[in-house]
Design a protein around this motif. Structure first.
Motif, mmCIF file in Angstrom:
data_model
loop_
_atom_site.group_PDB
_atom_site.id
_atom_site.type_symbol
_atom_site.label_atom_id
_atom_site.label_comp_id
_atom_site.label_asym_id
_atom_site.label_seq_id
_atom_site.Cartn_x
_atom_site.Cartn_y
_atom_site.Cartn_z
ATOM 1 N N HIS A 39 1.207 -1.274 -0.229
ATOM 2 C CA HIS A 39 -0.053 -0.051 -0.273
ATOM 3 C C HIS A 39 0.951 1.268 -0.277
ATOM 4 N N GLU A 40 0.766 1.900 -1.157
ATOM 5 C CA GLU A 40 1.662 3.037 -1.678
ATOM 6 C C GLU A 40 0.489 4.830 -0.172
ATOM 7 N N LEU A 41 1.840 4.547 0.322
ATOM 8 C CA LEU A 41 0.992 5.970 0.694
ATOM 9 C C LEU A 41 0.767 6.967 0.548
ATOM 10 N N ARG A 42 1.879 7.326 -1.268
ATOM 11 C CA ARG A 42 2.373 8.939 -1.090
ATOM 12 C C ARG A 42 3.372 8.107 -2.392
ATOM 13 N N GLU A 159 -5.582 -4.420 -5.718
ATOM 14 C CA GLU A 159 -6.357 -5.867 -4.973
ATOM 15 C C GLU A 159 -6.329 -4.704 -3.037
ATOM 16 N N SER A 160 -5.431 -3.702 -2.468
ATOM 17 C CA SER A 160 -5.372 -3.350 -1.462
ATOM 18 C C SER A 160 -6.518 -1.783 -1.859
ATOM 19 N N ALA A 161 -7.097 -1.576 -2.979
ATOM 20 C CA ALA A 161 -8.047 -0.512 -3.138
ATOM 21 C C ALA A 161 -9.095 -1.258 -3.231
ATOM 22 N N ALA A 162 -9.571 -2.193 -3.303
ATOM 23 C CA ALA A 162 -10.724 -3.231 -3.560
ATOM 24 C C ALA A 162 -11.002 -3.252 -1.935
ATOM 25 N N MET A 163 -9.707 -3.517 -0.862
ATOM 26 C CA MET A 163 -9.910 -3.913 -0.010
ATOM 27 C C MET A 163 -10.363 -2.748 1.003
ATOM 28 N N GLY A 164 -10.555 -1.459 0.223
ATOM 29 C CA GLY A 164 -10.455 0.011 0.814
ATOM 30 C C GLY A 164 -9.626 0.070 2.229
ATOM 31 N N ILE A 165 -8.374 -0.792 1.573
ATOM 32 C CA ILE A 165 -7.431 -0.034 3.048
ATOM 33 C C ILE A 165 -7.186 0.956 2.734
ATOM 34 N N GLN A 179 -6.506 -1.639 12.303
ATOM 35 C CA GLN A 179 -5.858 -0.428 12.043
ATOM 36 C C GLN A 179 -5.521 -0.107 12.407
ATOM 37 N N GLY A 180 -3.844 0.206 12.505
ATOM 38 C CA GLY A 180 -2.555 0.782 13.594
ATOM 39 C C GLY A 180 -2.237 -0.234 13.629
ATOM 40 N N VAL A 181 -1.123 -0.257 14.862
ATOM 41 C CA VAL A 181 -0.524 -0.810 15.769
ATOM 42 C C VAL A 181 -0.845 -1.725 16.341
ATOM 43 N N ALA A 182 -0.985 -3.236 16.424
ATOM 44 C CA ALA A 182 -1.711 -4.026 16.526
ATOM 45 C C ALA A 182 -0.840 -4.736 18.071
ATOM 46 N N THR A 183 -1.178 -4.443 19.141
ATOM 47 C CA THR A 183 -0.459 -5.114 20.428
ATOM 48 C C THR A 183 0.521 -6.986 20.555
#
Length: 200
Positions: A39-42, A159-165, A179-183
């Motif tokens: 998933h490219e942020l930019r 695929e990332s877009a289709a997953m709504g990431i 979503q985010g860092v999970a312990t």
């Protein structure tokens, strides 16, 4: 084999923290596989961030460094400016995946950027990292010019877009999406719940 699907970007510091916590959570679980997704942020041509501008030092001071210290993950704000685009590294990841080295390659690229201050947008640097995990340097460099691997990466982004990431890291464990860092505890409980759901 249980799977943890992780969407991340190589220039996301929280993704490295998430990776480390996943590794710890599954250290005694031989039946769990980590599957990495791009998933490219930019994406190009969106400008990437510059460490000399206010945003990065501020977010690292307020959020990244405190979280990294709390979870004992060594990392530093890379000095490469502007930060590299990650499409090429992700294209190389497709080559690594085709040769059974996806996880090792992902970890090597991520740690090279945040722990060694290496430019993961540079072809020769990426080739060095690929050889670190046992990949053929010449073959890897050819893959960076091969549109077949570029197409695989574009499909991964689709695929990332289709997953709504929209947030990285994003973890999917069974039916649970985090979503985010999970312990470590959250990851372990999600794996246990997935196993229980399969057994019922």
């Amino acid at each position: 084999m249980k799977q943890i699907h992780v969407w991340s970007d190589y220039v996301c510091p929280f993704c490295l923290i998430a990776d480390e916590l996943i590794e710890r959570a599954i250290a005694d679980r031989a039946d769990v596989e980590v599957v990495h997704h791009a998933h490219e942020l930019r994406p190009h041509p969106t400008p990437t961030l510059r460490p000399e501008d206010p945003y990065l030092p501020d977010i690292w001071t307020r959020a990244v460094h405190p979280m990294a210290r709390r979870h004992q993950v060594p990392m530093n704000l890379p000095s490469i400016s502007p930060q590299p685009y990650t499409a090429l590294a992700f294209q190389g990841a497709q080559y690594a995946a085709a040769r059974g080295a996806a996880h090792a390659y992902h970890r090597r690229v991520m740690t090279a950027f945040f722990q060694e201050n290496r430019d993961i947008g540079d072809r020769d640097t990426l080739a060095d990292l690929a050889t670190d995990v046992g990949l053929d340097r010449v073959g890897y460099l050819h893959a960076l010019d091969d549109d077949a691997y570029a197409r695989r990466h574009r499909l991964a982004l689709d695929e990332s877009a289709a997953m709504g990431i929209t947030v990285v890291p994003t973890l999917v464990i069974g039916r649970r999406r985090i979503q985010g860092v999970a312990t470590e505890g959250v990851i372990a409980r999600a794996l246990d719940a997935d196993a229980a759901a399969d057994a019922s």
